[in-house]
Write an enzyme that holds these catalytic residues in place. Structure first.
Site, PDB file in Angstrom:
ATOM      1  N   CYS A   1      19.822   8.466  46.737  1.00  0.00           N
ATOM      2  CA  CYS A   1      18.737   7.331  46.806  1.00  0.00           C
ATOM      3  C   CYS A   1      17.375   7.916  47.341  1.00  0.00           C
ATOM      4  CB  CYS A   1      19.226   6.159  47.433  1.00  0.00           C
ATOM      5  SG  CYS A   1      17.860   4.961  47.764  1.00  0.00           S
TER       6      CYS A   1
ATOM      7  N   ASP B   1      24.506   8.122  45.419  1.00  0.00           N
ATOM      8  CA  ASP B   1      24.613   7.407  44.539  1.00  0.00           C
ATOM      9  C   ASP B   1      25.542   8.133  43.309  1.00  0.00           C
ATOM     10  OD1 ASP B   1      22.699   5.380  44.909  1.00  0.00           O
ATOM     11  OD2 ASP B   1      20.931   6.492  44.488  1.00  0.00           O
TER      12      ASP B   1
END
Length: 152
Positions: free
Chosen positions: A50, A57
């Site tokens: 992120c 992620d």
């Protein structure tokens, strides 16, 4: 385009590139250049970071393409995708950027990518990009990733 007859990474020890920009993709001649067909890469454990929180992620990527003169060599693709592990970018940027880079370098007849991102903050984000209309007569199977219900 690089020397497509001598892949740089296949059969050699390779270090994971630190960034997607430094990653090199290898292309080899299409073994069936006179045949319209679909090639698929499923990447169920793609990771990036992120750009705001630096938290990891996770996504399930599906890359479909109809090759023209070349195909992407899978080890170089694996190294390229692995280089996103420490790359901070939003889901949309990662997904579309991967598709656009493959399309611009490999020059297939057609390419699509589906990025099925696992939820963070309670919202799964799915991102899709394709290079244009698929060629007439190309078989396009469903990408096979279910809508989010605890994907796996």
């Amino acid at each position: 385009m690089k020397d497509i007859l001598k892949p740089k990474f296949l059969g050699a020890q390779s270090t994971l590139p630190q960034t997607p920009e430094e990653a090199q993709l290898d292309y080899v001649p299409n073994p069936r250049p006179d045949t319209l067909y679909l090639a698929r890469f499923a990447v169920p454990e793609f990771t990036s970071l992120c750009p705001v929180t630096a938290q990891p992620d996770f996504a399930h990527l599906v890359i479909d393409y109809a090759p023209d003169a070349t195909i992407v060599e899978s080890k170089s693709l694996k190294l390229f995708l692995g280089s996103f592990r420490n790359h901070a970018a939003f889901h949309e940027d990662c997904t579309v950027g991967i598709g656009q880079r493959l399309f611009s370098e490999m020059k297939p007849y057609w390419l699509r990518i589906g990025g099925y991102w696992y939820p963070r903050g309670g919202i799964p984000i799915d991102v899709f990009w394709q290079s244009g209309e698929p060629p007439k007569g190309l078989w396009l199977p469903d990408q096979g990733v279910q809508p989010y219900r605890g994907r796996g």
